[in-house]
Design an enzyme around this catalytic site. Structure first.
Site, PDB file in Angstrom:
ATOM      1  CG  ASP A   1      -1.770   1.234   1.370  1.00  0.00           C
ATOM      2  OD1 ASP A   1      -2.339   1.663   0.345  1.00  0.00           O
ATOM      3  OD2 ASP A   1      -1.885   1.807   2.476  1.00  0.00           O
ATOM      4  CB  SER A   2       0.158   4.810  -0.464  1.00  0.00           C
ATOM      5  OG  SER A   2      -0.897   4.889   0.480  1.00  0.00           O
TER       6      SER A   2
ATOM      7  N   GLY B   1      -2.825   9.441  -3.251  1.00  0.00           N
ATOM      8  CA  GLY B   1      -4.078  10.037  -3.730  1.00  0.00           C
ATOM      9  C   GLY B   1      -3.899  11.274  -4.589  1.00  0.00           C
TER      10      GLY B   1
ATOM     11  CB  CYS C   1      -3.355   0.712  -2.349  1.00  0.00           C
ATOM     12  SG  CYS C   1      -3.362   2.464  -2.766  1.00  0.00           S
TER      13      CYS C   1
ATOM     14  CB  THR D   1      -4.951   5.302  -4.898  1.00  0.00           C
ATOM     15  OG1 THR D   1      -5.843   5.716  -3.865  1.00  0.00           O
ATOM     16  CG2 THR D   1      -4.615   6.483  -5.772  1.00  0.00           C
TER      17      THR D   1
ATOM     18  CD  GLU E   1       0.659   6.424   6.133  1.00  0.00           C
ATOM     19  OE1 GLU E   1       1.827   6.251   6.516  1.00  0.00           O
ATOM     20  OE2 GLU E   1      -0.041   5.518   5.627  1.00  0.00           O
TER      21      GLU E   1
ATOM     22  CB  CYS F   1      -9.143   5.156   0.899  1.00  0.00           C
ATOM     23  SG  CYS F   1      -7.451   5.406   1.506  1.00  0.00           S
TER      24      CYS F   1
ATOM     25  CG  HIS G   1      -4.650   5.026   4.721  1.00  0.00           C
ATOM     26  ND1 HIS G   1      -4.218   4.548   3.510  1.00  0.00           N
ATOM     27  CD2 HIS G   1      -3.521   5.410   5.386  1.00  0.00           C
ATOM     28  CE1 HIS G   1      -2.903   4.633   3.433  1.00  0.00           C
ATOM     29  NE2 HIS G   1      -2.452   5.150   4.566  1.00  0.00           N
TER      30      HIS G   1
HETATM   31  N1  DGL Z   1      -4.726   3.423   0.943  1.00  0.00           N
HETATM   32  C1  DGL Z   1      -4.841   3.867  -0.386  1.00  0.00           C
HETATM   33  C2  DGL Z   1      -6.149   3.537  -1.044  1.00  0.00           C
HETATM   34  O1  DGL Z   1      -6.732   2.538  -0.726  1.00  0.00           O
HETATM   35  C3  DGL Z   1      -4.333   5.208  -0.820  1.00  0.00           C
HETATM   36  C4  DGL Z   1      -4.018   6.240   0.130  1.00  0.00           C
HETATM   37  C5  DGL Z   1      -3.145   7.335  -0.396  1.00  0.00           C
HETATM   38  O2  DGL Z   1      -1.955   7.156  -0.304  1.00  0.00           O
HETATM   39  O3  DGL Z   1      -3.652   8.365  -0.868  1.00  0.00           O
HETATM   40  O4  DGL Z   1      -6.599   4.236  -1.922  1.00  0.00           O
END
Ligand code: DGL
Length: 275
Positions: A11-12, A44, A74, A76, A152, A184, A186
């Site tokens: 993931d990011s 994002g 993720c 994105t 984060e 997302c 997160h």
């Molecule tokens: N966790 C990620 C998602 O599911 C992206 C979050 C990000 O880095 O913007 O989209």
């Protein structure tokens, strides 16, 4: 059957741990390697080519470390890079996308709100998802700049998190949404706070459990049976079968990831060529 597998997940940042929890529950003895691209978070607001390039680098790292299947934890990165990864690798690559189909099935008011990153909401993949599943249901989208950053930082209950959640969810409720998609990875970590803000009557839907089920299905279907005699390398002792890496600062990543993983863990820094 799937227990001795090595699964790579990225993931990011730390959001994909919400998916990793489901994967661990579905495959209790699998070896899991998780990479948080903390040095490049958030995705994002990055361009699709940038995210694609990062996804290729992280996938190469995971494959070089023995991953037999990859989970893009993720939304994105799935939108930006799943096609490129699948054209490069033949191993199972499981992506994720906002849960439009189940949300459309669940809504009674006929209005569904989608909370996601700008990158996800602007992607062709998301447009195709709406085209396919929205039907008569009104879908109201809401980009959520800043929410990834609070996760984060591990700020899951703070005033800034609450203020952002109020700003992003209350207009959706005012439009009549009775179902909110957490689009997302997160955001599930903010679900208790989102619940406090929106109340008990609003359904919150995410795709972590569905991704773990899909991973299991694809492993059964596509990977040959593992050797019956496990090598010393794959027969890891339980408790030691999840590894964590970060492209950011290992001390900070270890601190936040320990909170989100509910266990004291140490995140190792990625070698420089992958960071
Ligand atoms: N966790 C990620 C998602 O599911 C992206 C979050 C990000 O880095 O913007 O989209």
């Amino acid at each position: 059957m799937n227990q001795s597998r090595t699964i790579g997940v990225f993931d990011s940042g730390v959001g994909g741990l919400s998916v990793l929890h489901h994967i661990r529950a579905a495959l209790p003895d699998a070896k899991l390697i998780y990479v948080a691209d903390s040095g490049h978070v958030p995705y994002g607001d990055k361009s699709p080519p940038y995210i694609e390039a990062r996804s290729l680098i992280l996938t190469r790292f995971l494959v070089e470390h023995g991953a037999e299947a990859i989970v893009i934890a993720c939304n994105t990165a799935t939108a930006a890079a799943a096609a490129a990864l699948r054209s490069r690798y033949t191993l199972p690559i499981i992506g994720m996308e906002p849960a439009v189909k189940p949300a459309v099935a669940a809504t009674r008011s006929g209005v569904v709100g989608v909370l996601a990153t700008i990158g996800t909401l602007e992607s062709a993949r998301f447009a195709a998802l709406l085209e396919k599943y929205a039907g008569e249901v009104e879908i109201v989208t809401q980009g959520c700049p800043g929410l990834v950053e609070v996760v984060e930082r591990g700020d899951l209950h703070g005033i800034e998190a609450r203020r952002l959640i109020e700003r992003y969810t209350l207009p959706l409720l005012a439009r009549g949404a009775d179902t909110l998609i957490l689009g997302c990875t997160h955001y599930p970590f903010l679900a208790p706070l989102i619940r406090e803000v929106v109340g008990e009557s609003i359904a919150l839907i995410d795709t972590g459990a569905a991704v773990a089920r899909e991973l299991n299905r694809r492993i059964e279907l596509e990977l040959p049976s593992p050797l019956s005699v496990l090598s010393a390398a794959t027969a890891t002792a339980s408790g030691d079968n999840t590894q964590f890496f970060t492209s950011g600062d290992s001390e900070q990543a270890s601190r936040i990831m320990s909170v989100l993983w509910n266990e004291r863990i140490t995140a190792q820094e990625l070698p420089p060529e992958f960071a």
